[in-house]
Design a protein around this motif. Sequence first.
Motif, short mmCIF file in Angstrom:
data_model
loop_
_atom_site.label_atom_id
_atom_site.label_comp_id
_atom_site.label_asym_id
_atom_site.label_seq_id
_atom_site.Cartn_x
_atom_site.Cartn_y
_atom_site.Cartn_z
N LEU A 108 40.24 -62.01 19.12
CA LEU A 108 40.57 -62.04 17.69
C LEU A 108 39.42 -62.63 16.87
O LEU A 108 39.05 -62.07 15.81
CB LEU A 108 41.85 -62.85 17.47
CG LEU A 108 43.13 -62.24 18.03
CD1 LEU A 108 44.30 -63.20 17.83
CD2 LEU A 108 43.43 -60.90 17.39
N SER A 109 38.86 -63.75 17.32
CA SER A 109 37.76 -64.36 16.56
C SER A 109 36.53 -63.47 16.56
O SER A 109 35.78 -63.44 15.57
CB SER A 109 37.43 -65.74 17.13
OG SER A 109 37.00 -65.64 18.48
N SER A 110 36.31 -62.73 17.64
CA SER A 110 35.16 -61.83 17.68
C SER A 110 35.33 -60.68 16.68
O SER A 110 34.38 -60.31 15.97
CB SER A 110 34.98 -61.26 19.09
OG SER A 110 34.67 -62.29 20.01
N ILE A 111 36.53 -60.13 16.61
CA ILE A 111 36.77 -59.01 15.69
C ILE A 111 36.64 -59.47 14.24
O ILE A 111 35.93 -58.86 13.44
CB ILE A 111 38.16 -58.40 15.94
CG1 ILE A 111 38.21 -57.73 17.32
CG2 ILE A 111 38.51 -57.39 14.86
CD1 ILE A 111 39.57 -57.24 17.70
N VAL A 112 37.32 -60.56 13.88
CA VAL A 112 37.28 -61.04 12.50
C VAL A 112 35.88 -61.56 12.15
O VAL A 112 35.34 -61.25 11.08
CB VAL A 112 38.34 -62.13 12.28
CG1 VAL A 112 38.26 -62.66 10.85
CG2 VAL A 112 39.73 -61.59 12.58
N GLY A 113 35.30 -62.35 13.04
CA GLY A 113 33.96 -62.88 12.76
C GLY A 113 32.91 -61.79 12.68
O GLY A 113 31.98 -61.87 11.87
N LEU A 114 33.06 -60.74 13.50
CA LEU A 114 32.13 -59.62 13.45
C LEU A 114 32.21 -58.92 12.11
O LEU A 114 31.19 -58.58 11.50
CB LEU A 114 32.44 -58.64 14.58
CG LEU A 114 31.61 -57.36 14.64
CD1 LEU A 114 30.14 -57.67 14.89
CD2 LEU A 114 32.15 -56.43 15.72
N THR A 115 33.42 -58.70 11.62
CA THR A 115 33.60 -58.04 10.32
C THR A 115 32.98 -58.87 9.20
O THR A 115 32.25 -58.34 8.34
CB THR A 115 35.09 -57.82 10.04
OG1 THR A 115 35.67 -57.06 11.12
CG2 THR A 115 35.29 -57.07 8.74
N ILE A 116 33.26 -60.17 9.19
CA ILE A 116 32.71 -61.04 8.15
C ILE A 116 31.20 -61.12 8.24
O ILE A 116 30.48 -61.05 7.23
CB ILE A 116 33.34 -62.45 8.25
CG1 ILE A 116 34.84 -62.38 7.99
CG2 ILE A 116 32.67 -63.41 7.27
CD1 ILE A 116 35.56 -63.69 8.21
N GLY A 117 30.68 -61.26 9.45
CA GLY A 117 29.23 -61.36 9.63
C GLY A 117 28.50 -60.10 9.23
O GLY A 117 27.41 -60.16 8.63
N LEU A 118 29.05 -58.93 9.55
CA LEU A 118 28.44 -57.67 9.15
C LEU A 118 28.39 -57.55 7.63
O LEU A 118 27.37 -57.15 7.05
CB LEU A 118 29.21 -56.49 9.74
CG LEU A 118 29.03 -56.22 11.24
CD1 LEU A 118 29.99 -55.13 11.70
CD2 LEU A 118 27.59 -55.81 11.55
N PHE A 119 29.48 -57.88 6.98
CA PHE A 119 29.54 -57.76 5.52
C PHE A 119 28.59 -58.75 4.85
O PHE A 119 27.85 -58.41 3.93
CB PHE A 119 30.97 -58.00 5.05
CG PHE A 119 31.20 -57.66 3.61
CD1 PHE A 119 31.34 -56.34 3.21
CD2 PHE A 119 31.26 -58.66 2.64
CE1 PHE A 119 31.54 -56.02 1.87
CE2 PHE A 119 31.47 -58.35 1.31
CZ PHE A 119 31.60 -57.03 0.92
N ALA A 120 28.59 -60.01 5.35
CA ALA A 120 27.73 -61.02 4.74
C ALA A 120 26.26 -60.73 4.99
O ALA A 120 25.41 -60.98 4.13
CB ALA A 120 28.09 -62.40 5.29
N GLY A 121 25.92 -60.20 6.15
CA GLY A 121 24.53 -59.97 6.48
C GLY A 121 23.94 -58.73 5.84
O GLY A 121 22.74 -58.71 5.54
N PHE A 122 24.75 -57.71 5.59
CA PHE A 122 24.20 -56.47 5.07
C PHE A 122 24.41 -56.32 3.56
O PHE A 122 23.59 -55.71 2.89
CB PHE A 122 24.83 -55.27 5.79
CG PHE A 122 24.00 -54.03 5.74
CD1 PHE A 122 22.94 -53.85 6.64
CD2 PHE A 122 24.23 -53.06 4.80
CE1 PHE A 122 22.16 -52.72 6.59
CE2 PHE A 122 23.45 -51.91 4.75
CZ PHE A 122 22.41 -51.75 5.64
#
Length: 298
Positions: A108-122
Motif C-alpha cells: 500500500l505504501s509503495s503504491i500511494v508513495g509511488l503515485t505522489i512521488g511521480l506527480f511531485a517529481g514530474f
Amino acid sequence: MTAQSLTAAPAAEAVQAELGRAARFRRYLRRHPSVAIGGGLLILMALIGIFAPLLGTVDPTAIAPSRRTRVPSELYWFGTDMLGRDIYSRVVYGARVSLLVGFSVAILSSIVGLTIGLFAGFVRWSDGIIMRIIDGMMSIPPILLAIALMALTRGSVQNVIIAITVAEIPRVARLVRGVVLSLREQPYVEAAVANGARVPRIIFRHILPNTFAPMSVQATYICASAMIVEAILSFIGAGVPPATPSWGNIMAEGRALWQVRPHIILFPAVFLSITVLAVNMLGDGLRDSLDPRLAKTL
C-alpha cells in the motif's frame, strides 16, 4: 520432414528455453546468496503462517488456568503463558499477523508513495507544495505517528496497517521523487517531450519502469520496519487486540514474568528477529543485484 517432427521441434525448443531459465535462476542465486537465504527464510515463515492449523497447533486463544506458566516440554513445546495458552500455537499463528501487516504496508505504501512521488517529481509546480507536506510528516518519527493515529481509532489489524502505511508513505514518496528528478533530465525523456509526447505517456513509458528497481528494494525495508512497528504497537497495547495472537502481544503479556519465565518472550522474539533478518537480507541482495554499479564488481 514428417508432421511428427514438425510438432516435436517446438516442444524441444520450449524445453530448452525452460532449462535455460532454470540455469540462469540457479546462477543468479549463486551470485546473490542473500536473496536465496533471505527469500528462503521468508517463504518458510509464510508457509508456517499459512499452514498453521496443520503444524500440531491447538486453539491459540484457549485458556486453561490449570496449565499456566508451564516450561517447554514434550507436551508444550514452547511452554504456556500466564493464562495457560499454548505459546507454540500462538507464535505460529502470530506469523500470520506480522506477515500480513508487513506485506500489506509494503504494497500500500509503495503504491500511494509511488503515485505522489511521480506527480511531485514530474509536475514542477506541485513539487514545492507536496514536498513541504512530506517534510512535515517525516519530521515525526514513524512510530510516534503510528501511535497517534492508533489513538484515534480502535485496535484492529486493519487500523494498524492503515496507521503504519500513513507513516511510511513519505519515505517512499521522497525516494520516488528523487529518482524522477534525475530521470526527467535524461536525453530520452527530453527527446520524448520534444516529439510532443503527452505527460501520461512519458511517465508510464519512460519514468515508471525505471523506478521499479529502487522501489523493490525500498519495499523490503518497509516490510521489515512495519513488522517491527506492529510488534512495538502491540507491546505497548496500541496495536491489535490483546486476544489476537501476535508476536508483540505475546511479548507484552510475558514481560511481567520475564525473570522467572523468560521463554514466554524468547520464542516470539526469535521468530520476529528471524523474519526481519530474512526480509533485510532479501532487500540487500536485491539492491546488490539491481544496482548496475555493484553488479559489475560481483
